[in-house]
Design a protein around this motif. Structure first.
Motif, mmCIF file in Angstrom:
data_model
loop_
_atom_site.group_PDB
_atom_site.id
_atom_site.type_symbol
_atom_site.label_atom_id
_atom_site.label_comp_id
_atom_site.label_asym_id
_atom_site.label_seq_id
_atom_site.Cartn_x
_atom_site.Cartn_y
_atom_site.Cartn_z
ATOM 1 N N UNK A 17 0.820 -1.217 0.000
ATOM 2 C CA UNK A 17 0.000 0.000 0.000
ATOM 3 C C UNK A 17 0.853 1.266 0.000
ATOM 4 N N UNK A 18 1.886 1.386 0.851
ATOM 5 C CA UNK A 18 2.733 2.593 0.747
ATOM 6 C C UNK A 18 3.427 2.726 -0.602
ATOM 7 N N UNK A 19 3.849 1.595 -1.183
ATOM 8 C CA UNK A 19 4.521 1.644 -2.477
ATOM 9 C C UNK A 19 3.562 2.126 -3.562
ATOM 10 N N UNK A 20 2.346 1.564 -3.575
ATOM 11 C CA UNK A 20 1.346 1.970 -4.564
ATOM 12 C C UNK A 20 0.924 3.419 -4.359
ATOM 13 N N UNK A 21 0.829 3.834 -3.099
ATOM 14 C CA UNK A 21 0.427 5.212 -2.805
ATOM 15 C C UNK A 21 1.484 6.197 -3.296
ATOM 16 N N UNK A 22 2.754 5.884 -3.056
ATOM 17 C CA UNK A 22 3.822 6.741 -3.566
ATOM 18 C C UNK A 22 3.865 6.727 -5.091
ATOM 19 N N UNK A 23 3.499 5.585 -5.667
ATOM 20 C CA UNK A 23 3.479 5.490 -7.121
ATOM 21 C C UNK A 23 2.478 6.431 -7.763
ATOM 22 N N UNK A 24 1.432 6.795 -7.024
ATOM 23 C CA UNK A 24 0.464 7.748 -7.558
ATOM 24 C C UNK A 24 1.098 9.104 -7.817
ATOM 25 N N UNK A 25 2.115 9.466 -7.033
ATOM 26 C CA UNK A 25 2.696 10.798 -7.117
ATOM 27 C C UNK A 25 3.979 10.829 -7.944
ATOM 28 N N UNK A 26 4.567 9.678 -8.225
ATOM 29 C CA UNK A 26 5.761 9.679 -9.065
ATOM 30 C C UNK A 26 5.435 10.046 -10.508
ATOM 31 N N UNK A 27 4.234 9.717 -10.960
ATOM 32 C CA UNK A 27 3.851 10.043 -12.340
ATOM 33 C C UNK A 27 3.730 11.546 -12.548
#
Length: 341
Positions: A229-239
């Protein structure tokens, strides 16, 4: 290659700045930074003279508490009021003016070149046909291919707005006395935030709010949720971060390289250098004209890819349609392809 050129230009300009004469002559590095950075005034340089016409822009400060926007002096010099200090700065800056100008020109050209006569299926005129070609390209090659035939047309207006708005801002920076608003990190961040909001809205609309939250688990065992969940959540903002930095860096780099090539004449202090630096600067200028279109295309393409990934969330939740639904609309194929971009 562009990053290496910018690094070399910045390093060389810094050395030139450090070795500038004590007579107060403006350094090349200072001139470049002054030109590409934002300012609270518009400055028009008079050719073949040292005169400058300065137009001061309005400064708008809104205090959230009494005295928050008052200028303060410290031991290290004056302190600029900030939002953290309780002062909202809505001042008009140079890049704001050219961003508004790009929006005005875009609306004007749309009204002029749009085919408002519905009895004529084919628009007349070079500008109208060029405009239609770009619109069809964004719709067919970016929206439909990356989002799908069913959902793609829904997001065409946003993608068209982003493409032409960025294109006009990029092109304005190639005219004398003007600046490229996309060379400002705040402007590119604002554009990326718009893409971020549309992407999340597309994912929630396609999969529902529950499916959107379930997608953040990555489909792994609940025991691994605390990692995924933290990895996916951070992935939202890397884009959106990638969109922000990519557009900003590419537009800023070209202007720095052009000015540095011209600045070699003053750094080496010999007019013969112009025989080499001016043609090279003109070549980079033509390259920047091409880059203006490329960066508008790249930002729009990546936005379409990210939206397509959000739309694909809804297909991942249907086991029976997992194979057939993707073959018709295409988001599944592009979702996998987006990971390699």
């Amino acid at each position: 290659m562009r990053k290496a050129m910018v690094l070399f230009a910045s390093l060389f300009a810094s050395v030139a700045w450090a070795s500038s004469s004590a007579e107060g002559e403006e350094s090349v590095a200072g001139y470049i930074l002054h030109h590409v950075s934002d300012a609270d005034e518009l400055e028009i340089e008079v050719p073949l003279s040292h005169d400058h016409i300065k137009l001061h822009l309005p400064k708008i400060l809104i205090p959230l508490s009494e005295g928050a926007c008052a200028p303060r002096m410290t031991d290290h010099g004056p302190v600029t009021p900030s939002l953290l200090g309780g002062c909202v700065d809505l001042s008009i800056t140079k890049h704001t003016v050219f961003m508004w100008l790009a929006a005005f020109l875009l609306i004007t050209f749309v009204l002029i070149w749009s085919n408002r006569d519905k009895t004529k299926l084919v628009p007349r005129g070079t500008g109208a046909n060029l405009f239609e070609m770009l619109i069809l390209f964004v719709r067919d090659e970016l929206a439909i291919k990356n989002i799908g035939k069913e959902e793609g047309p829904r997001y065409v207006p946003f993608l068209l707005t982003a493409f032409f708005f960025i294109l006009f801002m990029n092109l304005l920076g190639l005219f004398p006395w003007m600046a490229s608003a996309t060379g400002n990190l705040a402007v590119t961040c604002g554009l990326a935030i718009c893409t971020f909001v549309v992407t999340q809205a597309a994912g929630i609309r396609a999969a529902g709010f529950g499916g959107y939250l379930a997608h953040l688990t990555g489909g792994v065992h609940p025991a691994l949720w605390f990692i995924m969940i933290p990895v996916e959540f951070l992935g939202l903002f890397t884009k959106p971060f990638a969109l922000t930095v990519r557009l900003f860096a590419n537009m800023l780099a070209g202007h720095i390289v052009i000015f540095f090539l011209l600045g070699l004449i003053f750094i080496l202090q010999h007019p013969a250098v112009a025989l080499i630096s001016v043609p090279f600067a003109f070549g980079i200028y033509l390259l920047e004209l091409f880059v203006a279109f490329v960066q508008a295309y790249v930002f729009t393409m990546l936005s379409a890819l990210f939206i397509g990934m959000g739309v694909a969330m809804g297909h991942h939740g249907h086991g029976d349609d997992h194979g057939h639904g993707h073959a018709e609309t295409g988001p599944s194929h592009d979702h996998g392809r987006a990971h390699h971009v």
